[in-house]
Scaffold this motif. Structure first.
Motif, PDB file in Angstrom:
ATOM      1  N   GLU A  36       0.826  -1.205   0.000  1.00  0.00           N
ATOM      2  CA  GLU A  36       0.000   0.000   0.000  1.00  0.00           C
ATOM      3  C   GLU A  36       0.860   1.254   0.000  1.00  0.00           C
ATOM      4  O   GLU A  36       0.580   2.206  -0.728  1.00  0.00           O
ATOM      5  CB  GLU A  36      -0.924   0.000   1.228  1.00  0.00           C
ATOM      6  CG  GLU A  36      -2.032  -1.024   1.160  1.00  0.00           C
ATOM      7  CD  GLU A  36      -2.821  -1.114   2.461  1.00  0.00           C
ATOM      8  OE1 GLU A  36      -2.431  -0.459   3.457  1.00  0.00           O
ATOM      9  OE2 GLU A  36      -3.827  -1.843   2.479  1.00  0.00           O
ATOM     10  N   ASP A  39       2.365   1.681  -3.470  1.00  0.00           N
ATOM     11  CA  ASP A  39       1.358   2.186  -4.414  1.00  0.00           C
ATOM     12  C   ASP A  39       1.058   3.660  -4.154  1.00  0.00           C
ATOM     13  O   ASP A  39       0.925   4.453  -5.096  1.00  0.00           O
ATOM     14  CB  ASP A  39       0.075   1.362  -4.309  1.00  0.00           C
ATOM     15  CG  ASP A  39       0.252  -0.064  -4.812  1.00  0.00           C
ATOM     16  OD1 ASP A  39       1.239  -0.321  -5.536  1.00  0.00           O
ATOM     17  OD2 ASP A  39      -0.600  -0.917  -4.472  1.00  0.00           O
ATOM     18  N   GLU A  40       0.947   4.011  -2.899  1.00  0.00           N
ATOM     19  CA  GLU A  40       0.688   5.403  -2.529  1.00  0.00           C
ATOM     20  C   GLU A  40       1.840   6.306  -2.975  1.00  0.00           C
ATOM     21  O   GLU A  40       1.625   7.394  -3.516  1.00  0.00           O
ATOM     22  CB  GLU A  40       0.506   5.495  -1.010  1.00  0.00           C
ATOM     23  CG  GLU A  40       0.011   6.825  -0.520  1.00  0.00           C
ATOM     24  CD  GLU A  40      -0.241   6.814   0.990  1.00  0.00           C
ATOM     25  OE1 GLU A  40       0.142   7.811   1.637  1.00  0.00           O
ATOM     26  OE2 GLU A  40      -0.795   5.831   1.488  1.00  0.00           O
ATOM     27  N   LYS A  42       3.900   5.717  -5.457  1.00  0.00           N
ATOM     28  CA  LYS A  42       3.853   5.809  -6.915  1.00  0.00           C
ATOM     29  C   LYS A  42       2.836   6.858  -7.359  1.00  0.00           C
ATOM     30  O   LYS A  42       3.090   7.631  -8.274  1.00  0.00           O
ATOM     31  CB  LYS A  42       3.502   4.451  -7.534  1.00  0.00           C
ATOM     32  CG  LYS A  42       4.635   3.463  -7.535  1.00  0.00           C
ATOM     33  CD  LYS A  42       4.211   2.153  -8.172  1.00  0.00           C
ATOM     34  CE  LYS A  42       5.323   1.127  -8.120  1.00  0.00           C
ATOM     35  NZ  LYS A  42       4.914  -0.162  -8.697  1.00  0.00           N
ATOM     36  N   LYS A  43       1.671   6.865  -6.683  1.00  0.00           N
ATOM     37  CA  LYS A  43       0.643   7.856  -7.031  1.00  0.00           C
ATOM     38  C   LYS A  43       1.133   9.268  -6.748  1.00  0.00           C
ATOM     39  O   LYS A  43       0.929  10.181  -7.550  1.00  0.00           O
ATOM     40  CB  LYS A  43      -0.636   7.584  -6.241  1.00  0.00           C
ATOM     41  CG  LYS A  43      -1.386   6.354  -6.706  1.00  0.00           C
ATOM     42  CD  LYS A  43      -2.601   6.097  -5.837  1.00  0.00           C
ATOM     43  CE  LYS A  43      -3.293   4.796  -6.227  1.00  0.00           C
ATOM     44  NZ  LYS A  43      -4.422   4.484  -5.335  1.00  0.00           N
ATOM     45  N   GLU A  44       1.799   9.448  -5.601  1.00  0.00           N
ATOM     46  CA  GLU A  44       2.327  10.775  -5.263  1.00  0.00           C
ATOM     47  C   GLU A  44       3.395  11.206  -6.258  1.00  0.00           C
ATOM     48  O   GLU A  44       3.424  12.372  -6.677  1.00  0.00           O
ATOM     49  CB  GLU A  44       2.913  10.760  -3.849  1.00  0.00           C
ATOM     50  CG  GLU A  44       1.877  10.710  -2.756  1.00  0.00           C
ATOM     51  CD  GLU A  44       2.490  10.679  -1.366  1.00  0.00           C
ATOM     52  OE1 GLU A  44       3.688  11.024  -1.209  1.00  0.00           O
ATOM     53  OE2 GLU A  44       1.774  10.301  -0.424  1.00  0.00           O
ATOM     54  N   GLU A  46       3.672  10.235  -9.392  1.00  0.00           N
ATOM     55  CA  GLU A  46       3.023  10.541 -10.670  1.00  0.00           C
ATOM     56  C   GLU A  46       2.329  11.907 -10.617  1.00  0.00           C
ATOM     57  O   GLU A  46       2.412  12.685 -11.568  1.00  0.00           O
ATOM     58  CB  GLU A  46       2.017   9.443 -11.032  1.00  0.00           C
ATOM     59  CG  GLU A  46       1.415   9.603 -12.400  1.00  0.00           C
ATOM     60  CD  GLU A  46       2.427   9.605 -13.523  1.00  0.00           C
ATOM     61  OE1 GLU A  46       2.179  10.309 -14.529  1.00  0.00           O
ATOM     62  OE2 GLU A  46       3.486   8.953 -13.402  1.00  0.00           O
ATOM     63  N   ALA A  47       1.679  12.191  -9.496  1.00  0.00           N
ATOM     64  CA  ALA A  47       1.017  13.497  -9.350  1.00  0.00           C
ATOM     65  C   ALA A  47       2.056  14.617  -9.378  1.00  0.00           C
ATOM     66  O   ALA A  47       1.851  15.656 -10.021  1.00  0.00           O
ATOM     67  CB  ALA A  47       0.213  13.543  -8.051  1.00  0.00           C
ATOM     68  N   TYR A  48       3.180  14.416  -8.703  1.00  0.00           N
ATOM     69  CA  TYR A  48       4.257  15.412  -8.680  1.00  0.00           C
ATOM     70  C   TYR A  48       4.826  15.600 -10.091  1.00  0.00           C
ATOM     71  O   TYR A  48       5.053  16.718 -10.536  1.00  0.00           O
ATOM     72  CB  TYR A  48       5.356  14.961  -7.711  1.00  0.00           C
ATOM     73  CG  TYR A  48       6.503  15.926  -7.605  1.00  0.00           C
ATOM     74  CD1 TYR A  48       6.387  17.091  -6.856  1.00  0.00           C
ATOM     75  CD2 TYR A  48       7.713  15.677  -8.255  1.00  0.00           C
ATOM     76  CE1 TYR A  48       7.438  17.983  -6.758  1.00  0.00           C
ATOM     77  CE2 TYR A  48       8.764  16.564  -8.161  1.00  0.00           C
ATOM     78  CZ  TYR A  48       8.629  17.707  -7.412  1.00  0.00           C
ATOM     79  OH  TYR A  48       9.669  18.590  -7.324  1.00  0.00           O
ATOM     80  N   GLN A  50       3.316  15.065 -12.955  1.00  0.00           N
ATOM     81  CA  GLN A  50       2.346  15.777 -13.782  1.00  0.00           C
ATOM     82  C   GLN A  50       2.324  17.262 -13.456  1.00  0.00           C
ATOM     83  O   GLN A  50       2.262  18.094 -14.361  1.00  0.00           O
ATOM     84  CB  GLN A  50       0.952  15.173 -13.588  1.00  0.00           C
ATOM     85  CG  GLN A  50       0.785  13.824 -14.249  1.00  0.00           C
ATOM     86  CD  GLN A  50      -0.590  13.220 -14.011  1.00  0.00           C
ATOM     87  OE1 GLN A  50      -1.360  13.724 -13.201  1.00  0.00           O
ATOM     88  NE2 GLN A  50      -0.895  12.141 -14.703  1.00  0.00           N
TER      89      GLN A  50
END
Length: 115
Positions: A36, A39-40, A42-44, A46-48, A50
């Motif tokens: 978890e 994954d969290e 990775k999401k952060e 990717e958001a950074y 972008q």
């Protein structure tokens, strides 16, 4: 005494099995939490990424407009100079052709001088 030992051993084995189950659950929980967290993260990331891409595109758009304007101005100046050169060439063209033809057709031989 043997029955007591047997009961004690059985209690120890039961406790060991229970401890093993607790350790296994803890490992599963830890593994799940690590997944978890990964994954969290990775999401952060990717958001950074972008956000930074958008910021870069905005910066690039703002700064390339100045370059585009300078490029357009340089092209206009170059076109004006080219037109000026063509006009100067056309203006003296007939005179230059006339002088060349005169030099070719009106030959005035000069004998070489002795050195």
């Amino acid at each position: 005494m043997s029955a007591q030992n047997s009961t004690g051993i059985q209690t120890l084995l039961d406790s060991e099995r229970e401890a093993s189950k607790i350790v296994q659950k803890a490992r599963e929980f830890r593994t799940k939490r690590v997944r978890e967290a990964r994954d969290e993260a990775k999401k952060e990331i990717e958001a950074y990424r972008q956000a930074k891409d958008e910021e870069f595109k905005k910066f690039e758009a703002e700064h390339t407009q100045g370059n585009k304007q300078a490029e357009d101005e340089a092209n206009k100046e170059a076109e004006a100079k080219i037109k000026e050169i063509h006009a100067a060439g056309k203006k003296g063209q007939s005179e230059v052709v006339e002088n060349l033809l005169k030099a070719v057709f009106e030959v005035k031989p000069v004998p070489p001088e002795k050195a």
